[in-house]
Design a protein around this motif. Sequence first.
Motif, PDB file in Angstrom:
ATOM      1  N   PRO A  83      20.547  50.548  31.910  1.00 41.24           N
ATOM      2  CA  PRO A  83      20.409  49.545  30.845  1.00 41.24           C
ATOM      3  C   PRO A  83      21.536  49.618  29.814  1.00 41.24           C
ATOM      4  N   GLN A  84      22.006  50.827  29.513  1.00 45.29           N
ATOM      5  CA  GLN A  84      23.085  50.974  28.540  1.00 45.29           C
ATOM      6  C   GLN A  84      24.387  50.404  29.095  1.00 45.29           C
ATOM      7  N   GLU A  85      24.683  50.690  30.368  1.00 46.45           N
ATOM      8  CA  GLU A  85      25.887  50.143  30.997  1.00 46.45           C
ATOM      9  C   GLU A  85      25.808  48.621  31.088  1.00 46.45           C
ATOM     10  N   PHE A  86      24.610  48.128  31.368  1.00 46.41           N
ATOM     11  CA  PHE A  86      24.427  46.682  31.473  1.00 46.41           C
ATOM     12  C   PHE A  86      24.666  46.002  30.132  1.00 46.41           C
ATOM     13  N   GLN A  87      24.188  46.596  29.051  1.00 45.00           N
ATOM     14  CA  GLN A  87      24.407  46.015  27.727  1.00 45.00           C
ATOM     15  C   GLN A  87      25.896  46.018  27.367  1.00 45.00           C
ATOM     16  N   THR A  88      26.615  47.045  27.799  1.00 42.34           N
ATOM     17  CA  THR A  88      28.063  47.076  27.574  1.00 42.34           C
ATOM     18  C   THR A  88      28.724  45.931  28.315  1.00 42.34           C
ATOM     19  N   TRP A  89      28.281  45.684  29.563  1.00 41.49           N
ATOM     20  CA  TRP A  89      28.828  44.564  30.334  1.00 41.49           C
ATOM     21  C   TRP A  89      28.500  43.234  29.651  1.00 41.49           C
ATOM     22  N   LYS A  90      27.288  43.070  29.180  1.00 43.49           N
ATOM     23  CA  LYS A  90      26.891  41.823  28.537  1.00 43.49           C
ATOM     24  C   LYS A  90      27.705  41.567  27.263  1.00 43.49           C
ATOM     25  N   ALA A  91      28.055  42.634  26.565  1.00 45.42           N
ATOM     26  CA  ALA A  91      28.769  42.494  25.293  1.00 45.42           C
ATOM     27  C   ALA A  91      30.249  42.181  25.493  1.00 45.42           C
ATOM     28  N   SER A  92      30.743  42.297  26.718  1.00 42.24           N
ATOM     29  CA  SER A  92      32.166  42.076  26.975  1.00 42.24           C
ATOM     30  C   SER A  92      32.517  40.591  26.943  1.00 42.24           C
ATOM     31  N   GLU A  93      33.778  40.294  26.635  1.00 46.36           N
ATOM     32  CA  GLU A  93      34.260  38.920  26.678  1.00 46.36           C
ATOM     33  C   GLU A  93      34.355  38.465  28.126  1.00 46.36           C
ATOM     34  N   LYS A  94      34.009  37.200  28.394  1.00 47.55           N
ATOM     35  CA  LYS A  94      33.957  36.742  29.789  1.00 47.55           C
ATOM     36  C   LYS A  94      34.614  35.380  29.957  1.00 47.55           C
ATOM     37  N   ILE A  95      34.977  35.106  31.227  1.00 44.62           N
ATOM     38  CA  ILE A  95      35.429  33.780  31.613  1.00 44.62           C
ATOM     39  C   ILE A  95      34.546  33.293  32.755  1.00 44.62           C
ATOM     40  N   ILE A  96      34.537  31.982  32.973  1.00 44.97           N
ATOM     41  CA  ILE A  96      33.824  31.395  34.107  1.00 44.97           C
ATOM     42  C   ILE A  96      34.813  30.605  34.950  1.00 44.97           C
ATOM     43  N   TYR A  97      34.777  30.805  36.239  1.00 41.60           N
ATOM     44  CA  TYR A  97      35.649  30.100  37.170  1.00 41.60           C
ATOM     45  C   TYR A  97      35.044  28.731  37.443  1.00 41.60           C
ATOM     46  N   LEU A  98      35.862  27.666  37.410  1.00 40.12           N
ATOM     47  CA  LEU A  98      35.324  26.310  37.446  1.00 40.12           C
ATOM     48  C   LEU A  98      35.801  25.462  38.622  1.00 40.12           C
ATOM     49  N   GLU A  99      36.727  25.966  39.429  1.00 44.49           N
ATOM     50  CA  GLU A  99      37.137  25.229  40.616  1.00 44.49           C
ATOM     51  C   GLU A  99      36.112  25.440  41.737  1.00 44.49           C
ATOM     52  N   PRO A 100      35.904  24.453  42.605  1.00 47.17           N
ATOM     53  CA  PRO A 100      34.927  24.639  43.684  1.00 47.17           C
ATOM     54  C   PRO A 100      35.232  25.844  44.565  1.00 47.17           C
ATOM     55  N   TYR A 101      36.521  26.124  44.777  1.00 44.29           N
ATOM     56  CA  TYR A 101      36.892  27.260  45.625  1.00 44.29           C
ATOM     57  C   TYR A 101      38.297  27.719  45.250  1.00 44.29           C
ATOM     58  N   GLY A 102      38.545  29.027  45.317  1.00 51.42           N
ATOM     59  CA  GLY A 102      39.871  29.545  44.977  1.00 51.42           C
ATOM     60  C   GLY A 102      39.952  31.040  45.193  1.00 51.42           C
ATOM     61  N   PHE A 103      40.884  31.691  44.457  1.00 56.82           N
ATOM     62  CA  PHE A 103      41.153  33.109  44.682  1.00 56.82           C
ATOM     63  C   PHE A 103      41.523  33.806  43.380  1.00 56.82           C
ATOM     64  N   SER A 104      41.340  35.110  43.399  1.00 58.16           N
ATOM     65  CA  SER A 104      41.921  35.963  42.371  1.00 58.16           C
ATOM     66  C   SER A 104      43.076  36.716  43.023  1.00 58.16           C
ATOM     67  N   TYR A 105      44.014  37.198  42.171  1.00 52.04           N
ATOM     68  CA  TYR A 105      45.261  37.746  42.707  1.00 52.04           C
ATOM     69  C   TYR A 105      45.550  39.135  42.148  1.00 52.04           C
ATOM     70  N   SER A 106      46.377  39.865  42.876  1.00 48.33           N
ATOM     71  CA  SER A 106      46.718  41.232  42.479  1.00 48.33           C
ATOM     72  C   SER A 106      47.686  41.269  41.308  1.00 48.33           C
ATOM     73  N   LYS A 107      48.426  40.147  41.099  1.00 49.11           N
ATOM     74  CA  LYS A 107      49.373  40.029  40.002  1.00 49.11           C
ATOM     75  C   LYS A 107      49.207  38.644  39.368  1.00 49.11           C
ATOM     76  N   PRO A 108      49.756  38.442  38.176  1.00 49.23           N
ATOM     77  CA  PRO A 108      49.651  37.112  37.554  1.00 49.23           C
ATOM     78  C   PRO A 108      50.612  36.127  38.213  1.00 49.23           C
ATOM     79  N   ASP A 109      50.350  35.899  39.501  1.00 46.57           N
ATOM     80  CA  ASP A 109      51.242  35.070  40.312  1.00 46.57           C
ATOM     81  C   ASP A 109      50.460  34.645  41.556  1.00 46.57           C
ATOM     82  N   LYS A 110      50.350  33.335  41.803  1.00 47.39           N
ATOM     83  CA  LYS A 110      49.597  32.857  42.954  1.00 47.39           C
ATOM     84  C   LYS A 110      50.275  33.181  44.287  1.00 47.39           C
ATOM     85  N   ASP A 111      51.503  33.669  44.241  1.00 48.04           N
ATOM     86  CA  ASP A 111      52.168  34.117  45.462  1.00 48.04           C
ATOM     87  C   ASP A 111      51.916  35.588  45.754  1.00 48.04           C
ATOM     88  N   SER A 112      51.196  36.264  44.855  1.00 52.81           N
ATOM     89  CA  SER A 112      50.873  37.678  45.090  1.00 52.81           C
ATOM     90  C   SER A 112      49.668  37.805  46.012  1.00 52.81           C
TER      91      SER A 112
END
Length: 412
Positions: free
Chosen positions: A174-203
């Motif tokens: 529960p303590q770890e979960f509350q830490t996760w909840k308190a973190s800043e977050k983003i939501i992905y909004l495209e129907p489908y896509g990817f995350s990358y190893s570097k800030p570059d879509k060619d990575s």
Amino acid sequence: MINLRTLKNFGFAAVFSGLLFTACNSNTEEGVVTATEADAAIEEVRQQHAPDKRVALFDIEAVKRENELVLRGESNMPGAIEDLKQKLAAENVKFTDSIQLLPASELEGKTEGVVPISVANLRSKPSHSSELVTQATLGTPLKVYKKEGGWYYVQTPDGYLAWVDYGGVTSLTPQEFQTWKASEKIIYLEPYGFSYSKPDKDSDVVTDLVSGNIFEVTGEKNGFYEVKYPNNKMAYVAKSDAQPYLEWVASLEPTGENLIKTAREMMGVPYLWGGTSSKGVDCSGYTKTIFFLNGMVIPRDASQQIAAGEEIDSVKNFENLQAGDLLYFGRKATDTTSERIIHVGMWIGDNKFIHSMGEVHESNFDTTATDFDEYNYNRYLRTKRVLGTNDERIIYLAQSDLFTDGNREFKN
């Protein structure tokens, strides 16, 4: 003793004669009863607290061991267990309590969880060959109740109970979960896509993504968010494909027009029994996804969704319908059978609705049109409206701390 009228109400008329004999036997010990008598109380509590086993676990039975009555099984509902004990005590029924109240102690306090992959498959039993009953997308909080091998028995925010394998959940205290909840977050909004190893879509690709995936964000670089998965994996997500979660919630306008826009972004997505993502959806998984991406967590299945909202029509008077209304289909009740809800779609106007059946597509209820959907027209039951309602069955993200810091409990 539990009175006979109560037993009759729960279908135990066949045992009346045996119970009467026991009640009149001068050798019967006071407080010693048959398991069947306790079963009546168990069934009464089950009907009151856990009538839908998809969202409530109350797997309790009474067994007779010599002169001892033992209650055994498991439940995630302490209130229901206490109610059962009080009912039995009121009837002077003596018993031994062997009920396991979940979460199980073997979890060692890790009773919370978060989905760490784009889409986690949740199944009816702890095996990959078992039925896919629903899915949960990355960042979805889960209640964790027990473990069997590499599988976890979990509950989603809409209350659904199912099994997920170890790759589909990161268990937290529960303590770890509350830490996760308190973190800043983003939501992905495209129907489908990817995350990358570097800030570059060619990575290199780290993982695939679907709309509604939620990440902890740790920074920004070159037009990308640096994100952290619940299992501590790191990656980069293009800022053009995502939005800060709190900003997204504040910007939501759950109107019929916006619901249609979201719905059409998934046109052609294949039907998948149990699916709730842009990789594949069943009928109610599709409507659930549409509403989630507009800030509303509605119940999982069509037969549960129909309980929410306000009834608009039941006689095929489609003139009263508005975009975003949910249409339900199935078998009407007869003298010998009950009504059965088996399909749901969303009204988009101009005599049309959109739904997942084979694939996501639009259907026409204009009886004069060449593409008239006669099959679904004939099995139409009624329409319900959830937009603009304040229904306890629905989680409204603008009013909820489901993904943010707080102490809001999941619904059962």
